[in-house]
Motif scaffolding. Sequence first.
Motif, PDB file in Angstrom:
ATOM      1  N   GLU A  17     -34.761  26.770   2.229  1.00 18.23           N
ATOM      2  CA  GLU A  17     -35.593  27.650   3.036  1.00 18.23           C
ATOM      3  C   GLU A  17     -35.411  29.119   2.624  1.00 18.23           C
ATOM      4  O   GLU A  17     -36.372  29.885   2.567  1.00 18.23           O
ATOM      5  CB  GLU A  17     -35.285  27.478   4.525  1.00 18.23           C
ATOM      6  CG  GLU A  17     -35.719  26.142   5.091  1.00 18.23           C
ATOM      7  CD  GLU A  17     -34.815  24.965   4.716  1.00 18.23           C
ATOM      8  OE1 GLU A  17     -33.679  25.197   4.236  1.00 18.23           O
ATOM      9  OE2 GLU A  17     -35.261  23.819   4.890  1.00 18.23           O
ATOM     10  N   GLU A  18     -34.176  29.509   2.318  1.00 16.72           N
ATOM     11  CA  GLU A  18     -33.917  30.878   1.859  1.00 16.72           C
ATOM     12  C   GLU A  18     -34.580  31.133   0.511  1.00 16.72           C
ATOM     13  O   GLU A  18     -35.139  32.209   0.275  1.00 16.72           O
ATOM     14  CB  GLU A  18     -32.411  31.146   1.769  1.00 16.72           C
ATOM     15  CG  GLU A  18     -31.720  31.241   3.105  1.00 16.72           C
ATOM     16  CD  GLU A  18     -30.198  31.242   3.010  1.00 16.72           C
ATOM     17  OE1 GLU A  18     -29.581  31.815   3.915  1.00 16.72           O
ATOM     18  OE2 GLU A  18     -29.641  30.667   2.050  1.00 16.72           O
ATOM     19  N   MET A  19     -34.535  30.147  -0.363  1.00 17.80           N
ATOM     20  CA  MET A  19     -35.181  30.294  -1.667  1.00 17.80           C
ATOM     21  C   MET A  19     -36.690  30.422  -1.491  1.00 17.80           C
ATOM     22  O   MET A  19     -37.331  31.241  -2.150  1.00 17.80           O
ATOM     23  CB  MET A  19     -34.846  29.125  -2.585  1.00 17.80           C
ATOM     24  CG  MET A  19     -33.412  29.153  -3.071  1.00 17.80           C
ATOM     25  SD  MET A  19     -33.020  28.014  -4.424  1.00 17.80           S
ATOM     26  CE  MET A  19     -33.659  26.471  -3.889  1.00 17.80           C
ATOM     27  N   MET A  20     -37.270  29.639  -0.586  1.00 17.36           N
ATOM     28  CA  MET A  20     -38.708  29.708  -0.346  1.00 17.36           C
ATOM     29  C   MET A  20     -39.088  31.077   0.229  1.00 17.36           C
ATOM     30  O   MET A  20     -40.111  31.655  -0.153  1.00 17.36           O
ATOM     31  CB  MET A  20     -39.145  28.576   0.568  1.00 17.36           C
ATOM     32  CG  MET A  20     -39.055  27.218  -0.118  1.00 17.36           C
ATOM     33  SD  MET A  20     -39.452  25.838   0.948  1.00 17.36           S
ATOM     34  CE  MET A  20     -41.221  25.976   1.006  1.00 17.36           C
ATOM     35  N   GLU A  25     -41.423  36.523  -0.738  1.00 22.02           N
ATOM     36  CA  GLU A  25     -41.266  37.974  -0.881  1.00 22.02           C
ATOM     37  C   GLU A  25     -41.708  38.433  -2.271  1.00 22.02           C
ATOM     38  O   GLU A  25     -42.373  39.466  -2.413  1.00 22.02           O
ATOM     39  CB  GLU A  25     -39.818  38.389  -0.638  1.00 22.02           C
ATOM     40  CG  GLU A  25     -39.381  38.298   0.798  1.00 22.02           C
ATOM     41  CD  GLU A  25     -37.907  38.627   0.982  1.00 22.02           C
ATOM     42  OE1 GLU A  25     -37.317  39.311   0.119  1.00 22.02           O
ATOM     43  OE2 GLU A  25     -37.345  38.187   2.005  1.00 22.02           O
ATOM     44  N   LEU A  26     -41.336  37.658  -3.290  1.00 27.18           N
ATOM     45  CA  LEU A  26     -41.750  38.003  -4.652  1.00 27.18           C
ATOM     46  C   LEU A  26     -43.268  37.939  -4.784  1.00 27.18           C
ATOM     47  O   LEU A  26     -43.894  38.830  -5.368  1.00 27.18           O
ATOM     48  CB  LEU A  26     -41.097  37.062  -5.671  1.00 27.18           C
ATOM     49  CG  LEU A  26     -39.622  37.301  -5.954  1.00 27.18           C
ATOM     50  CD1 LEU A  26     -39.043  36.136  -6.745  1.00 27.18           C
ATOM     51  CD2 LEU A  26     -39.421  38.601  -6.707  1.00 27.18           C
ATOM     52  N   LEU A  27     -43.870  36.913  -4.223  1.00 26.19           N
ATOM     53  CA  LEU A  27     -45.322  36.778  -4.317  1.00 26.19           C
ATOM     54  C   LEU A  27     -46.026  37.903  -3.573  1.00 26.19           C
ATOM     55  O   LEU A  27     -47.045  38.426  -4.043  1.00 26.19           O
ATOM     56  CB  LEU A  27     -45.757  35.410  -3.778  1.00 26.19           C
ATOM     57  CG  LEU A  27     -45.247  34.204  -4.574  1.00 26.19           C
ATOM     58  CD1 LEU A  27     -45.660  32.905  -3.912  1.00 26.19           C
ATOM     59  CD2 LEU A  27     -45.728  34.256  -6.011  1.00 26.19           C
ATOM     60  N   TYR A  44     -41.825  37.842 -12.176  1.00 25.80           N
ATOM     61  CA  TYR A  44     -42.485  36.585 -12.511  1.00 25.80           C
ATOM     62  C   TYR A  44     -41.457  35.546 -12.943  1.00 25.80           C
ATOM     63  O   TYR A  44     -41.488  34.406 -12.497  1.00 25.80           O
ATOM     64  CB  TYR A  44     -43.522  36.802 -13.617  1.00 25.80           C
ATOM     65  CG  TYR A  44     -44.207  35.533 -14.044  1.00 25.80           C
ATOM     66  CD1 TYR A  44     -45.216  34.981 -13.280  1.00 25.80           C
ATOM     67  CD2 TYR A  44     -43.831  34.882 -15.214  1.00 25.80           C
ATOM     68  CE1 TYR A  44     -45.842  33.798 -13.661  1.00 25.80           C
ATOM     69  CE2 TYR A  44     -44.445  33.709 -15.611  1.00 25.80           C
ATOM     70  CZ  TYR A  44     -45.452  33.174 -14.828  1.00 25.80           C
ATOM     71  OH  TYR A  44     -46.057  32.010 -15.211  1.00 25.80           O
ATOM     72  N   GLU A  45     -40.532  35.970 -13.790  1.00 26.73           N
ATOM     73  CA  GLU A  45     -39.487  35.042 -14.234  1.00 26.73           C
ATOM     74  C   GLU A  45     -38.627  34.585 -13.056  1.00 26.73           C
ATOM     75  O   GLU A  45     -38.278  33.414 -12.938  1.00 26.73           O
ATOM     76  CB  GLU A  45     -38.617  35.661 -15.320  1.00 26.73           C
ATOM     77  CG  GLU A  45     -37.599  34.675 -15.866  1.00 26.73           C
ATOM     78  CD  GLU A  45     -36.851  35.191 -17.074  1.00 26.73           C
ATOM     79  OE1 GLU A  45     -36.115  34.373 -17.668  1.00 26.73           O
ATOM     80  OE2 GLU A  45     -36.982  36.366 -17.435  1.00 26.73           O
ATOM     81  N   ALA A  46     -38.298  35.520 -12.169  1.00 26.29           N
ATOM     82  CA  ALA A  46     -37.506  35.176 -10.989  1.00 26.29           C
ATOM     83  C   ALA A  46     -38.265  34.181 -10.113  1.00 26.29           C
ATOM     84  O   ALA A  46     -37.681  33.224  -9.591  1.00 26.29           O
ATOM     85  CB  ALA A  46     -37.167  36.431 -10.190  1.00 26.29           C
ATOM     86  N   ALA A  47     -39.568  34.380  -9.964  1.00 26.46           N
ATOM     87  CA  ALA A  47     -40.385  33.472  -9.158  1.00 26.46           C
ATOM     88  C   ALA A  47     -40.412  32.075  -9.776  1.00 26.46           C
ATOM     89  O   ALA A  47     -40.313  31.068  -9.062  1.00 26.46           O
ATOM     90  CB  ALA A  47     -41.799  34.025  -9.006  1.00 26.46           C
TER      91      ALA A  47
END
Length: 75
Positions: A17-20, A25-27, A44-47
């Motif tokens: 859930e934290e990763m999602m 947040e990145l998006l 983008y790479e992190a996403a």
Amino acid sequence: ARLEQRLKMSNDKMTTEEMMSQLEELLAWFESDDVTVEMAVEKYEAAIQLSVAIEDRLKNAQNQIEVIKRKYSNE
């Protein structure tokens, strides 16, 4: 590269859930007005890393569910 290293080290410690949430947040950042090419590439790479890690966890959960179903369907 720093964001990538932090994500890689912290993915194992984060819940799915934290990763999602971090992916969301990145998006959202991509939809903001503060987008630069350099940061876009890094984010983008992190996403992508987050989405791969989330997918792996979901596949693992699905496999565990299948094992449990088989275990109890034979009894």
